[in-house]
Motif scaffolding. Sequence first.
Motif, short mmCIF file in Angstrom:
data_model
loop_
_atom_site.label_atom_id
_atom_site.label_comp_id
_atom_site.label_asym_id
_atom_site.label_seq_id
_atom_site.Cartn_x
_atom_site.Cartn_y
_atom_site.Cartn_z
N ASN A 195 0.82 -1.22 0.00
CA ASN A 195 0.00 0.00 0.00
C ASN A 195 0.86 1.27 0.00
O ASN A 195 0.48 2.28 0.59
CB ASN A 195 -0.93 0.00 1.21
N TYR A 196 2.01 1.21 -0.66
CA TYR A 196 2.83 2.42 -0.74
C TYR A 196 3.62 2.42 -2.05
O TYR A 196 3.75 1.41 -2.73
CB TYR A 196 3.78 2.53 0.46
N ASN A 197 4.14 3.59 -2.41
CA ASN A 197 4.94 3.80 -3.62
C ASN A 197 4.24 3.26 -4.86
O ASN A 197 3.05 3.47 -5.05
CB ASN A 197 6.33 3.20 -3.45
N ASP A 198 4.96 2.52 -5.71
CA ASP A 198 4.38 2.04 -6.97
C ASP A 198 3.17 1.15 -6.76
O ASP A 198 2.23 1.16 -7.57
CB ASP A 198 5.44 1.28 -7.78
N ASP A 199 3.19 0.36 -5.70
CA ASP A 199 2.05 -0.53 -5.44
C ASP A 199 0.76 0.26 -5.26
O ASP A 199 -0.30 -0.13 -5.74
CB ASP A 199 2.31 -1.38 -4.20
N LEU A 200 0.88 1.38 -4.56
CA LEU A 200 -0.30 2.21 -4.31
C LEU A 200 -0.80 2.85 -5.60
O LEU A 200 -2.00 2.92 -5.86
CB LEU A 200 0.04 3.29 -3.28
N VAL A 201 0.13 3.27 -6.45
CA VAL A 201 -0.24 3.94 -7.71
C VAL A 201 -0.82 2.94 -8.71
O VAL A 201 -1.90 3.15 -9.28
CB VAL A 201 0.99 4.64 -8.33
N PHE A 202 -0.13 1.82 -8.90
CA PHE A 202 -0.54 0.88 -9.94
C PHE A 202 -1.80 0.11 -9.58
O PHE A 202 -2.49 -0.40 -10.46
CB PHE A 202 0.60 -0.11 -10.24
N SER A 203 -2.08 -0.02 -8.29
CA SER A 203 -3.29 -0.72 -7.89
C SER A 203 -4.55 0.05 -8.29
O SER A 203 -5.66 -0.50 -8.28
CB SER A 203 -3.30 -0.96 -6.37
N GLN A 204 -4.39 1.34 -8.65
CA GLN A 204 -5.54 2.15 -9.06
C GLN A 204 -5.92 1.91 -10.52
O GLN A 204 -6.98 2.36 -10.97
CB GLN A 204 -5.21 3.64 -8.88
N ILE A 205 -5.07 1.19 -11.28
CA ILE A 205 -5.37 0.92 -12.69
C ILE A 205 -6.39 -0.20 -12.77
O ILE A 205 -6.15 -1.31 -12.29
CB ILE A 205 -4.09 0.53 -13.44
N SER A 206 -7.52 0.04 -13.38
CA SER A 206 -8.55 -1.00 -13.51
C SER A 206 -8.14 -2.01 -14.56
O SER A 206 -7.30 -1.75 -15.43
CB SER A 206 -9.89 -0.36 -13.89
N VAL A 207 -8.73 -3.19 -14.50
CA VAL A 207 -8.40 -4.27 -15.44
C VAL A 207 -8.67 -3.83 -16.87
O VAL A 207 -7.89 -4.12 -17.78
CB VAL A 207 -9.21 -5.54 -15.10
N SER A 208 -9.76 -3.10 -17.08
CA SER A 208 -10.11 -2.67 -18.44
C SER A 208 -9.12 -1.64 -19.00
O SER A 208 -9.06 -1.45 -20.22
CB SER A 208 -11.52 -2.07 -18.44
N ASP A 209 -8.35 -0.98 -18.12
CA ASP A 209 -7.41 0.04 -18.57
C ASP A 209 -5.97 -0.47 -18.72
O ASP A 209 -5.09 0.28 -19.13
CB ASP A 209 -7.39 1.22 -17.57
N ILE A 210 -5.74 -1.75 -18.40
CA ILE A 210 -4.36 -2.27 -18.40
C ILE A 210 -3.72 -2.20 -19.77
O ILE A 210 -2.58 -1.73 -19.92
CB ILE A 210 -4.34 -3.71 -17.84
N LEU A 211 -4.41 -2.65 -20.80
CA LEU A 211 -3.83 -2.64 -22.15
C LEU A 211 -3.52 -1.22 -22.62
O LEU A 211 -2.48 -0.96 -23.23
CB LEU A 211 -4.76 -3.34 -23.14
N GLY A 212 -4.41 -0.30 -22.30
CA GLY A 212 -4.17 1.10 -22.64
C GLY A 212 -2.98 1.66 -21.90
O GLY A 212 -2.18 2.42 -22.46
N ARG A 213 -2.85 1.29 -20.64
CA ARG A 213 -1.72 1.75 -19.84
C ARG A 213 -0.40 1.19 -20.39
O ARG A 213 0.61 1.90 -20.46
CB ARG A 213 -1.91 1.30 -18.38
N LEU A 214 -0.40 -0.07 -20.81
CA LEU A 214 0.80 -0.68 -21.37
C LEU A 214 1.21 0.02 -22.66
O LEU A 214 2.40 0.22 -22.91
CB LEU A 214 0.57 -2.16 -21.62
N GLN A 215 0.23 0.35 -23.46
CA GLN A 215 0.52 1.07 -24.71
C GLN A 215 1.14 2.43 -24.41
O GLN A 215 2.11 2.83 -25.05
CB GLN A 215 -0.75 1.23 -25.53
N TRP A 216 0.60 3.12 -23.43
CA TRP A 216 1.15 4.42 -23.03
C TRP A 216 2.58 4.24 -22.47
O TRP A 216 3.48 5.03 -22.78
CB TRP A 216 0.27 5.06 -21.97
N ASN A 217 2.78 3.20 -21.66
CA ASN A 217 4.10 2.94 -21.09
C ASN A 217 5.15 2.73 -22.17
O ASN A 217 6.28 3.25 -22.08
CB ASN A 217 4.06 1.69 -20.20
N TYR A 218 4.80 1.98 -23.20
CA TYR A 218 5.75 1.66 -24.26
C TYR A 218 6.26 2.92 -24.94
O TYR A 218 7.44 3.03 -25.30
CB TYR A 218 5.11 0.73 -25.29
#
Length: 453
Positions: A36-59
Amino acid sequence: MKLNKSVRSSLKDSLFVPYFLLFMLYLGMHLLCTANYNDDLVFSQISVSDILGRLQWNYHNWSTRLVIEFVYYHLYHLPIAVWYVLDSAVMVLMAYSIMRLFAGTKDQRAAYISCVLVLLYPMIHMANTGWISTSANYTWPMALGLYGMTYLRRVYDGTRIRWWQYLLYIPAFIYAGNAEQTVCLLLVFYILTAAYLTVSKKQFRFSYILHLAILIFMFIFKVTGPSNEIVNRTISGSYYPDYYNLNTLAHISEAFIATMSHFIRYANLVFLLLLGLLTVQVWIRHKEKMYRAIPAVPFLSCLGIALFSSASSSQLYGFTLFEDGFITIDNFSNPAEYVPLAFYILTVCFILISIYLIWGATMKTVLGELIFLGGIATRMIMSFSPSLYASSTRTFCAMYFCLIALVFLLIQDLNQMETAAPEQASLKKLNSGIRCVIFAGAVWSFFSTLITL
């Protein structure tokens, strides 16, 4: 009663017992971990439906670790107990892979040693930016990479590889290959194996070519990612302002000094154990004082630095008054400032010479030196990234397990010497004493992690 004897007999030589005990130890430790801190806290807010979009943005903007991120983004939407079990299993896989790679045979004593050595790794490093994200990015690729390399051992031994093992190796290489440090380490060993097969005029298996192709693809995918330059400029601005003002030699020098400083300036159990074992092995094999001094000098020096360099009255001026030994524009003209760097270089050279003194002109020497240099290389990769300081201690993970693997190889060699000469009581006592030291170090390392949580 017969059943009980049968059970006891099967457990006596079973590999299940040491690895089950290791799993339970790590599972107990993980119960104290929070996500519940640092990256874990931030990334846990990404919904399952947004994961592919987030990966595309990350790339395009931040990261090319798409395989790794796809896995741990989904982990955040599962009960934390799933990560507890998986991460504990990963550490067991690490121990099993080291045993399988370097023991040659399935031996319970070797299994116990591999488990105890894995416990020496300071797991608190995986809390660096959040337990789930850090472990998924560092210990998981390393464990799967080591497991993938057991394929090479099976091929070398002529051991049958079952169909389901072929299937497991592929995702292991894909996941491990998505981490830059691990993919470089694996590529070196696979390319050297290719050279060996070519010189020996042995046939290349299709599975070997497939693994190598996966690693090459993952490496190219990493270095050609459009996000690399964006990340470099962002991180350098916050953590390494001089990154773009330094030449390649300066980057390499800083990475090397930062690496060796981590293991030498403080009481590092893994590094001191490696130096101690090298000293013992050389002293057993050689009577000449000059040969014995080669491993003993860095061992005693590093032990002294670890114990006394922080003392205000210490005479080890090169490690107390100088800032980690870095050469800057302000101090480059002062010869005394080069004392730490010179000592770090000599330590590496003495370790390489010691390995040769132990095993001579054999393939084991080549393997030992490749493991050691491969560990250093995983850190020297950081020379090409401004995250040398931003990523902190988590980037030492691959090097730690390379050193642990080398320690395991040295201990196995002592065990073989004891087996070959059972009448030598002194050797047996020495070996028992070394195992006690390793066990005490593992207990201390594990306890240190527990009290930090």
